[in-house]
Enzyme design. Structure first.
Site, PDB file in Angstrom:
ATOM      1  N   ARG A 142      -1.279  -0.589  -8.649  1.00  0.00           N
ATOM      2  CA  ARG A 142      -2.636  -0.138  -8.322  1.00  0.00           C
ATOM      3  C   ARG A 142      -2.618   1.391  -8.395  1.00  0.00           C
ATOM      4  O   ARG A 142      -1.759   2.029  -7.786  1.00  0.00           O
ATOM      5  CB  ARG A 142      -2.990  -0.581  -6.900  1.00  0.00           C
ATOM      6  CG  ARG A 142      -4.370  -0.139  -6.451  1.00  0.00           C
ATOM      7  CD  ARG A 142      -4.517  -0.179  -4.936  1.00  0.00           C
ATOM      8  NE  ARG A 142      -4.270  -1.472  -4.363  1.00  0.00           N
ATOM      9  CZ  ARG A 142      -3.945  -1.645  -3.075  1.00  0.00           C
ATOM     10  NH1 ARG A 142      -3.835  -0.606  -2.253  1.00  0.00           N
ATOM     11  NH2 ARG A 142      -3.709  -2.842  -2.605  1.00  0.00           N
ATOM     12  N   ASP A 146       0.847  -1.197   0.000  1.00  0.00           N
ATOM     13  CA  ASP A 146       0.000   0.000   0.000  1.00  0.00           C
ATOM     14  C   ASP A 146       0.881   1.246   0.000  1.00  0.00           C
ATOM     15  O   ASP A 146       2.011   1.213   0.496  1.00  0.00           O
ATOM     16  CB  ASP A 146      -0.851   0.051   1.289  1.00  0.00           C
ATOM     17  CG  ASP A 146      -2.093  -0.827   1.217  1.00  0.00           C
ATOM     18  OD1 ASP A 146      -2.447  -1.296   0.127  1.00  0.00           O
ATOM     19  OD2 ASP A 146      -2.699  -1.039   2.286  1.00  0.00           O
TER      20      ASP A 146
HETATM   21  C1  LIG Z   1      -8.781  -1.083  -3.704  1.00  0.00           C
HETATM   22  C2  LIG Z   1      -8.349   0.236  -3.176  1.00  0.00           C
HETATM   23  C3  LIG Z   1      -7.109   0.352  -2.587  1.00  0.00           C
HETATM   24  C4  LIG Z   1      -6.666   1.594  -2.106  1.00  0.00           C
HETATM   25  N1  LIG Z   1      -5.388   1.729  -1.624  1.00  0.00           N
HETATM   26  C5  LIG Z   1      -4.919   2.950  -1.291  1.00  0.00           C
HETATM   27  C6  LIG Z   1      -3.566   3.159  -0.931  1.00  0.00           C
HETATM   28  O1  LIG Z   1      -2.743   2.236  -0.887  1.00  0.00           O
HETATM   29  N2  LIG Z   1      -3.160   4.425  -0.608  1.00  0.00           N
HETATM   30  C7  LIG Z   1      -4.038   5.492  -0.652  1.00  0.00           C
HETATM   31  O2  LIG Z   1      -3.613   6.631  -0.392  1.00  0.00           O
HETATM   32  N3  LIG Z   1      -5.334   5.313  -0.978  1.00  0.00           N
HETATM   33  C8  LIG Z   1      -5.789   4.085  -1.287  1.00  0.00           C
HETATM   34  N4  LIG Z   1      -7.119   3.932  -1.664  1.00  0.00           N
HETATM   35  C9  LIG Z   1      -8.090   5.037  -1.439  1.00  0.00           C
HETATM   36  C10 LIG Z   1      -8.125   6.008  -2.601  1.00  0.00           C
HETATM   37  O3  LIG Z   1      -6.958   6.785  -2.603  1.00  0.00           O
HETATM   38  C11 LIG Z   1      -9.351   6.956  -2.480  1.00  0.00           C
HETATM   39  O4  LIG Z   1      -9.266   7.677  -1.295  1.00  0.00           O
HETATM   40  C12 LIG Z   1     -10.688   6.241  -2.535  1.00  0.00           C
HETATM   41  O5  LIG Z   1     -10.670   5.186  -3.431  1.00  0.00           O
HETATM   42  C13 LIG Z   1     -11.832   7.194  -2.929  1.00  0.00           C
HETATM   43  O6  LIG Z   1     -11.612   7.718  -4.185  1.00  0.00           O
HETATM   44  P1  LIG Z   1     -12.363   7.223  -5.532  1.00  0.00           P
HETATM   45  O7  LIG Z   1     -11.304   6.887  -6.502  1.00  0.00           O
HETATM   46  O8  LIG Z   1     -13.313   6.153  -5.251  1.00  0.00           O
HETATM   47  O9  LIG Z   1     -13.020   8.535  -6.098  1.00  0.00           O
HETATM   48  P2  LIG Z   1     -13.936   9.670  -5.461  1.00  0.00           P
HETATM   49  O10 LIG Z   1     -13.979  10.739  -6.496  1.00  0.00           O
HETATM   50  O11 LIG Z   1     -13.493  10.008  -4.082  1.00  0.00           O
HETATM   51  O12 LIG Z   1     -15.321   8.952  -5.378  1.00  0.00           O
HETATM   52  C14 LIG Z   1     -16.068   8.540  -6.507  1.00  0.00           C
HETATM   53  C15 LIG Z   1     -17.463   8.111  -6.027  1.00  0.00           C
HETATM   54  O13 LIG Z   1     -17.302   6.883  -5.294  1.00  0.00           O
HETATM   55  C16 LIG Z   1     -18.080   6.872  -4.112  1.00  0.00           C
HETATM   56  N5  LIG Z   1     -17.219   6.687  -2.933  1.00  0.00           N
HETATM   57  C17 LIG Z   1     -15.899   6.911  -2.832  1.00  0.00           C
HETATM   58  N6  LIG Z   1     -15.439   6.604  -1.602  1.00  0.00           N
HETATM   59  C18 LIG Z   1     -16.516   6.190  -0.897  1.00  0.00           C
HETATM   60  C19 LIG Z   1     -16.703   5.745   0.442  1.00  0.00           C
HETATM   61  N7  LIG Z   1     -15.711   5.657   1.309  1.00  0.00           N
HETATM   62  N8  LIG Z   1     -17.952   5.401   0.826  1.00  0.00           N
HETATM   63  C20 LIG Z   1     -18.987   5.466  -0.043  1.00  0.00           C
HETATM   64  N9  LIG Z   1     -18.872   5.882  -1.315  1.00  0.00           N
HETATM   65  C21 LIG Z   1     -17.661   6.244  -1.747  1.00  0.00           C
HETATM   66  C22 LIG Z   1     -18.779   8.210  -4.045  1.00  0.00           C
HETATM   67  O14 LIG Z   1     -20.123   8.043  -4.471  1.00  0.00           O
HETATM   68  C23 LIG Z   1     -18.063   9.108  -5.027  1.00  0.00           C
HETATM   69  O15 LIG Z   1     -18.899   9.994  -5.654  1.00  0.00           O
HETATM   70  C24 LIG Z   1      -7.543   2.713  -2.173  1.00  0.00           C
HETATM   71  C25 LIG Z   1      -8.797   2.592  -2.781  1.00  0.00           C
HETATM   72  C26 LIG Z   1      -9.190   1.388  -3.302  1.00  0.00           C
HETATM   73  C27 LIG Z   1     -10.528   1.307  -3.988  1.00  0.00           C
END
Ligand SMILES: Cc1cc2nc3c(=O)[nH]c(=O)nc-3n(C[C@H](O)[C@H](O)[C@H](O)COP(=O)(O)OP(=O)(O)OC[C@H]3O[C@@H](n4cnc5c(N)ncnc54)[C@H](O)[C@@H]3O)c2cc1C
Length: 310
Positions: free
Chosen positions: A187, A135
């Site tokens: 990722r 991560d």
């Molecule tokens: C598999 C995976 C691994 C990850 N690993 C890391 C990592 O190693 N380091 C790191 O910094 N970040 C990590 N993240 C988190 C990532 O950086 C984002 O903070 C997170 O994925 C939210 O962003 P989004 O791309 O979904 O887009 P956004 O623009 O934030 O969201 C898009 C839409 O998705 C929905 N959504 C997003 N998050 C949520 C939530 N928590 N609850 C409900 N609905 C939601 C909302 O409806 C939103 O409108 C990871 C995320 C995923 C999916």
């Protein structure tokens, strides 16, 4: 801009000790929306349930920075146990690890303990035919994580270890191309930490544009991409990009978080895309839970309503 302000506000408030104490006491019931249980059995049960919908798992024992070598080694042992338990249960051991939880930054016998423990973990995953994703944490750790990733790929092969790049950091495009020679399995995420504007883009539109660019560039370079987002417009664009450029469904996968957009996960899997859910479990759920709350204003209402009821 409002999104980013909200995210910063929640991450700042959740970093306060008194808020943490209250949520830790009353919040476990709520955290279960995002966390598969406190023990490994809960995580394995979640993988089995997701398998019924054709969704793969990515197991994550919750835990972040630890300050002592003893605690780091203890955490590493628990990750090894997780890999063995998954293997015994007939589940391919695919897991994520935060290097700060296994001793990154602590020197023992002249070696970084995070790297020493990561070698044990990736080695065990390879024995079981599995995969470890390192991560990505906050920006001061990026250099060391990428250096250690390079070493681990050299020793164990890119088919057994990957890492994460965050589109909100200005540096990420350069980082991505600097790794191309490894043919890495990466990722791509937007980024979940509270970062200063000097290192991370303050505007969400820029973060989203950077996300698309990174995914396309990594695909175009012929590398395997984990498209880790719940953003439907990005998911649609990636599908179109892949189709238009003759990139097969085997060259990438979609990843989402346990408890978030299960409907979309099922829909993509049913359409023949590879989909993997990130399944966290363990007792140290608070920091992970805070980041999930910070991602969506509706989530804070969910917490407040739950706490008032409780
Ligand atoms: C598999 C995976 C691994 C990850 N690993 C890391 C990592 O190693 N380091 C790191 O910094 N970040 C990590 N993240 C988190 C990532 O950086 C984002 O903070 C997170 O994925 C939210 O962003 P989004 O791309 O979904 O887009 P956004 O623009 O934030 O969201 C898009 C839409 O998705 C929905 N959504 C997003 N998050 C949520 C939530 N928590 N609850 C409900 N609905 C939601 C909302 O409806 C939103 O409108 C990871 C995320 C995923 C999916």
């Amino acid at each position: 801009m409002i999104d980013q302000l909200y995210r910063k506000a929640i991450l700042t408030v959740s970093g306060q000790k008194f808020v943490e104490d209250i949520v830790r006491k009353q919040g476990w019931g709520l955290a279960q929306r995002f966390v598969a249980g406190e023990e490994v059995d809960g995580a394995i049960a979640a993988v089995r349930e997701l398998q019924q919908d054709g969704i793969l798992g990515n197991l994550d024992l919750l835990g972040e920075f630890v300050a002592s070598p003893e605690k780091a080694n203890e955490f590493a042992e628990k990750v090894l146990h997780l890999l063995d338990a998954a293997h015994t249960a007939g589940i391919p051991p695919y897991a994520s690890v935060k290097l700060s939880a296994v001793g990154q930054g602590q020197t023992v016998d002249g070696q970084d303990l995070g790297l020493t423990n990561a070698r044990r973990i990736v080695g065990r995953a390879r024995e079981h035919g599995g995969f470890i994703c390192l991560d990505m944490e906050d920006h001061p750790r990026v250099d060391q994580t990428l250096e250690q990733f390079r070493i681990l790929v050299g020793e164990f092969g890119a088919q057994h270890v990957g890492t994460v790049l965050q589109s909100y950091l200005y540096r990420t495009e350069a980082d991505r191309s600097s790794l191309d020679d490894l043919r890495p399995n990466l990722r791509i995420v937007k980024g979940a930490y509270l970062e200063p504007d000097s290192v991370a883009m303050p505007d969400k539109a820029d973060v989203d544009a950077s996300y698309r660019k990174l995914v396309y560039a990594h695909m175009a370079a012929g590398n395997y991409v984990n498209v880790a987002t719940h953003d439907e417009s990005i998911i649609e664009d990636v599908k179109h990009y892949a189709l238009a450029h003759g990139i097969s469904k085997e060259a990438y996968e979609f990843q989402m978080l346990y408890g978030v957009r299960r409907d979309l996960q099922k829909e993509l899997a049913a359409a023949g895309y590879r989909v993997r859910a990130y399944i966290p479990y363990g007792r140290d759920w608070y920091p992970y839970f805070s980041r999930r709350i910070a991602e969506r204003p509706a989530n804070v209402m969910f917490v407040l309503r739950g706490m008032l009821k409780g």
